[in-house]
Enzyme design. Structure first.
Site, PDB file in Angstrom:
ATOM      1  CG  ASP A   1     -15.624  22.844  23.589  1.00 50.89           C
ATOM      2  OD1 ASP A   1     -14.841  22.906  24.551  1.00 50.89           O
ATOM      3  OD2 ASP A   1     -15.453  22.091  22.608  1.00 50.89           O
TER       4      ASP A   1
ATOM      5  CG  ASN B   1      -3.080  23.784  20.057  1.00 49.97           C
ATOM      6  OD1 ASN B   1      -2.417  24.768  19.740  1.00 49.97           O
ATOM      7  ND2 ASN B   1      -3.365  23.499  21.305  1.00 49.97           N
TER       8      ASN B   1
ATOM      9  CG  HIS C   1       1.055  24.161  21.860  1.00 45.85           C
ATOM     10  ND1 HIS C   1      -0.174  23.710  22.285  1.00 45.85           N
ATOM     11  CD2 HIS C   1       1.878  23.082  21.915  1.00 45.85           C
ATOM     12  CE1 HIS C   1      -0.104  22.431  22.598  1.00 45.85           C
ATOM     13  NE2 HIS C   1       1.137  22.023  22.379  1.00 45.85           N
TER      14      HIS C   1
ATOM     15  CG  ASP D   1      -0.986  30.231  22.594  1.00 44.45           C
ATOM     16  OD1 ASP D   1      -1.816  29.414  23.039  1.00 44.45           O
ATOM     17  OD2 ASP D   1       0.192  30.301  22.991  1.00 44.45           O
TER      18      ASP D   1
ATOM     19  CG  ASP E   1     -11.230  23.958  23.007  1.00 44.23           C
ATOM     20  OD1 ASP E   1     -11.480  23.576  24.164  1.00 44.23           O
ATOM     21  OD2 ASP E   1     -11.443  23.254  22.003  1.00 44.23           O
TER      22      ASP E   1
END
Length: 668
Positions: A276, A284, A289, A293, A319
């Site tokens: 994680d 983000n 976003h 990405d 994530d």
């Protein structure tokens, strides 16, 4: 025209009594079905013949009840044996036609012999025996029609040879009962012939359809091959994450099942890891976003570099990533792999408009050390990840005995909570927040306590995560808030209530509306309430947290950011939140008089609060020396065991009575 019509009619009649040869496949199909039914027909015929002969044994001549039936029986048994042997043999269309045609030829003579024999018995015996003859002929013709339905010509021959003489024989008796029986058999036979013709037509149509299907089979096979190739490609795409091109969550669990079964069968080791990212959500939220990405794609590329036949990498969603490690050969190698992955993740990432940095925490579980099945192995890796994020951020943790005990304890707490009367078992204690200069108590922080009749006292550090996981936290928040507001009514109006909200409370719009309703129903002035939120809770879903905080501020409640400096928030987010207070975490205060780093951190945080016009509260003050340092740095509101531990409601009221401000009010 009449002669032509008559000719066509005669040709049609002849066709009904001949075996068709125009469709070889139909001929073979007729033979296969016919050969299975013919032995049954002979069995019916012979059984009925024996029964009829036996009822006439005392009245008819011996040649009619013994010799002729014996000869017919030998012929019938021989034919039955021939067809029993032939019914499962595969033959061609020509041989099938020859056998069907031969059967068609012998059908009329055999049927005629049985019919004549039965009619010869008619004059002998009484009315019961004559009725038996009628029954024999009617039931036999019906049975033969059913058994010969796949060979239409033979069935029609049997019908004609039996029913026409039978009708005339019945009419010749001159008795109304027998005449009625003859007519009745004719009518039933006509209906049977109609059914026969319909069945034969359907059989022929079904066979022609089957032939058409066979002809289409090759084309279908080619299409199926193309469809299978497309299906395989779709399955491959369905097993891939569209963003990173790594295998996805579905593929992870499918391969985990397969590899777990293989490891258990072969007695080998199997390790899985759950990764994680830490600090991804601020990226983000701050950069958008598209930047998030790019971070996920780059992390996926870095993880792909360690992928090999032994190690498979997956994107689980969001994530979170996963890996399956076959035959890891020991915990040390797993830890080494985890450290290598963490080092790879934490390298700076170029997102186009700058660079960002995230870290990763990993939880591992190794079979056969733990995990009775693939699902429990995954759950233990997930718990190891939880431990890593809680105690070893940006590091790797392998599930061990200590965590097994914690997980077992967590299950005990969860079961006790499910059976608990939380309204009766939950309670609150109150820790004073003090004005350092005057010693006056300006507020109490409400702290939850749970006394379970099953497992005893349970600390908030244990039951709050369990309540969050089970979805009971919002209900617990409402119950405790009702208690706290009811107690706050007993305090002077100048004393405020500080109450903690969980991440689930903040990100649930419905739950937040219920909290607002509880406050409104209490009658307490909302300006006396300060809701404490954590950095972790805010970053869980910043947009929804912001909406919830703004709703509470519109009511008039204060908002304090708790444990400031220990989470992953940024000044960008702090600036966007309508805060009124910041609580500086006690970990920075411990031994501040001897720790230069802690001194500088608290000093900077107090300066930040002054610049942002936020009131600071310093937590964890336990000694006079710590108090002297933080007040020297400008802190006015402090909290900690130096002033008081958390107090029961009655003790909190006693503490208020002894507060300098309260004493002054009493003396005045």
């Amino acid at each position: 025209m009449n002669s032509i019509a008559l000719k066509k009619f005669l040709q049609g009649v002849i066709a009904l009594f001949t075996v068709p040869k125009d469709n070889p496949a139909l001929t073979v199909a007729q033979y296969r079905a016919f050969s299975k039914h013919l032995p049954l027909m002979y069995a019916i015929l012979l059984t009925n013949m024996v029964a009829l002969a036996s009822t006439h044994a005392s009245t008819a001549p011996a040649w009619l009840v013994y010799y002729l039936p014996g000869m017919l029986g030998v012929i019938g048994i021989a034919r039955m044996i021939v067809w029993l042997r032939a019914r499962n043999r595969q033959i061609g269309a020509e041989e099938a036609y020859r056998k069907l045609r031969a059967t068609n030829i012998v059908t009329a003579p055999i049927t005629l012999v049985f019919t004549v024999w039965a009619l010869l018995l008619l004059p002998y015996g009484d009315a019961y025996q004559r009725s038996h003859v009628s029954f024999f002929m009617s039931i036999t013709v019906i049975g033969c029609i059913f058994c010969l339905m796949h060979l239409r010509s033979s069935a029609l021959m049997v019908t004609a040879v039996v029913t026409i003489p039978f009708l005339f024989a019945m009419l010749g008796t001159g008795q109304p009962t027998f005449i009625a029986m003859g007519v009745n058999v004719i009518l039933v036979t006509i209906a049977m012939i109609a059914i026969l013709l319909t069945h034969y037509r359907d059989f022929r149509g079904l066979n022609e359809s089957r032939q058409a299907l066979i002809e289409q089979q090759q084309a279908l096979n080619e299409r199926n091959q193309a469809i299978q190739a497309l299906s395989d490609e779709n399955l491959r795409l369905a097993s891939l994450d569209s963003l990173t091109s790594l295998q996805n969550r579905r593929s992870f669990f499918r391969q985990l099942e397969e590899r777990f079964a293989h490891a258990r069968e072969n007695g080998s080791e199997l390790a899985i890891g759950i990764i994680d990212l830490d600090g991804f959500k601020p990226v983000n939220d701050m950069y958008g976003h598209a930047a998030g990405d790019k971070v996920l794609i780059e992390i996926g590329n870095r993880l792909t570099r360690i992928q090999c036949e032994q190690i498979q990498i997956f994107r689980m969603g969001g994530d979170e990533f996963g890996l399956i490690l076959s035959d890891p050969r020991g915990e040390a190698l797993v830890q080494k792999l985890g450290a290598m992955i963490c080092d790879s993740i934490c390298e700076p990432i170029n997102i186009g408009g700058g660079t960002v940095q995230v870290t990763g925490s990993i939880g591992f579980a190794i079979f056969p050390d733990v995990g009775a099945d693939s699902q429990s192995l995954y759950e233990r890796a997930d718990y190891a990840l939880y431990t890593a994020k809680r105690n070893h951020r940006a590091g790797a943790v392998v599930f061990n005995a200590q965590q097994a005990d914690e997980l077992s304890r967590q299950k005990v707490v969860e079961d006790a909570m499910a059976a608990a009367d939380l309204r009766r078992e939950l309670s609150l204690v109150y820790q004073p927040i003090v004005h350092a200069a005057s010693g006056r108590c300006v507020a109490f922080e409400a702290l939850a306590r749970w006394e379970s009749p099953l497992i005893g006292r349970v600390s908030p550090a244990e039951f709050v995560p369990v309540a969050e996981h089970s979805g009971r936290i919002t209900m617990i928040t409402r119950l405790l808030l009702e208690q706290a507001l009811e107690e706050a009514k007993r305090w002077p109006e100048t004393v405020m209530l500080s109450f903690n909200l969980s991440a689930h409370d903040l990100v649930s719009a419905e739950g937040m509306l219920r909290i607002v309703a509880v406050v409104g129903k209490s009658g307490i002035d909302p300006s006396r309430i300060v809701f404490e939120i954590t950095e972790t809770a805010v970053m869980h879903d910043f947009d929804q947290a912001l909406s919830s905080v703004e709703l509470l501020r519109r009511m008039g409640c204060g908002i304090a950011l708790d444990d400031f400096g220990t989470g992953y928030s940024s000044l960008h987010h702090i600036h966007k939140l309508p805060l009124t207070k910041i609580k500086i975490d006690g970990s920075f205060v411990r031994d501040i008089q001897t720790r230069k780093t802690s001194y500088n951190i608290v000093k900077s945080l107090l300066a930040l609060c002054a610049d942002m016009d936020l009131e600071p509260v310093v937590e964890g003050v336990e000694t006079e020396a710590e108090l002297a340092v933080v007040t020297g740095l400008g802190a006015s509101l402090v909290q900690g065991y130096h002033f008081s531990p958390p107090l029961a409601p009655a003790d909190a009221r006693t503490y208020l009575d002894a507060s300098p401000d309260m004493t002054h009010q009493k003396s005045a």
